[in-house]
Design a protein around this motif. Structure first.
Motif, mmCIF file in Angstrom:
data_model
loop_
_atom_site.group_PDB
_atom_site.id
_atom_site.type_symbol
_atom_site.label_atom_id
_atom_site.label_comp_id
_atom_site.label_asym_id
_atom_site.label_seq_id
_atom_site.Cartn_x
_atom_site.Cartn_y
_atom_site.Cartn_z
ATOM 1 N N ASN A 159 -2.579 6.307 -1.526
ATOM 2 C CA ASN A 159 -3.599 5.404 -0.995
ATOM 3 C C ASN A 159 -4.023 4.351 -2.023
ATOM 4 O O ASN A 159 -5.212 4.096 -2.229
ATOM 5 C CB ASN A 159 -4.806 6.184 -0.466
ATOM 6 N N ARG A 165 0.847 -1.189 0.000
ATOM 7 C CA ARG A 165 0.000 0.000 0.000
ATOM 8 C C ARG A 165 0.884 1.241 0.000
ATOM 9 O O ARG A 165 1.804 1.352 0.812
ATOM 10 C CB ARG A 165 -0.884 0.020 1.248
ATOM 11 N N TYR A 204 -3.490 0.297 -3.405
ATOM 12 C CA TYR A 204 -3.047 -1.046 -3.052
ATOM 13 C C TYR A 204 -2.590 -1.735 -4.326
ATOM 14 O O TYR A 204 -3.228 -1.588 -5.369
ATOM 15 C CB TYR A 204 -4.207 -1.843 -2.448
#
Ligand SMILES: [Zn+2]
Length: 149
Positions: free
Chosen positions: A82, A77, A84
């Motif tokens: 932000n 991450r 993944y």
């Protein structure tokens, strides 16, 4: 010893129960990293967790057994973006695909170069390469390739 020209059917022909088929050889691979560069900003992103994925590869034709790659890979991450993302394994398989690139390429050649119908290609992959691919899966691959080109 079989003589030249003698017909010997595949050893699995007539088997109706899956559990009677030869068991796959499991080969462990790792794509597990502490940090990986974020695909958006390039910053180093820490590992969030480690997960596993199984890929069916071309089998071992000498022993007659299928071959599965068991891949442990890291999920990361990026705090800044932000996002993944998974450790890269595009050299092994496409995202979400259960088969290696070798299997997909072989299936495509059987249909496009050799003109085999999907069901015949599916049987060929099992008989000569010990990888079981449902014919509908092969059809999806070929049609996806036709859309792209
Ligand atoms: Zn980022």
């Amino acid at each position: 010893m079989p003589k030249p020209g003698q017909y010997i059917p595949d050893s699995t022909e007539g088997i109706t129960r899956v559990e009677d088929l030869p068991k796959p050889k499991i080969i462990k691979r790792s794509r597990n990293y502490k940090r990986r560069p974020c695909p958006q900003c390039g910053r180093s992103a820490y590992r969030l967790r480690t997960v596993k994925r199984t890929l069916h590869d071309l089998g071992d034709t000498i022993s007659g057994r299928p071959r599965d790659l068991l891949i442990r890979y890291s999920q990361h991450r990026c705090i800044r973006c932000n996002v993944y993302f998974n450790a890269d394994m595009d050299d092994l398989a496409l995202p979400k695909c259960h088969y290696t690139l070798h299997v997909v390429a072989m299936a495509m050649r059987l249909v496009i170069e050799d003109g085999l119908p999907y069901r015949a290609a599916s049987w060929h992959l099992w008989r000569d390469h010990r990888v079981f691919v449902p014919f509908a899966t092969i059809q999806n691959w070929v049609e996806a390739g036709e859309k792209k080109s």
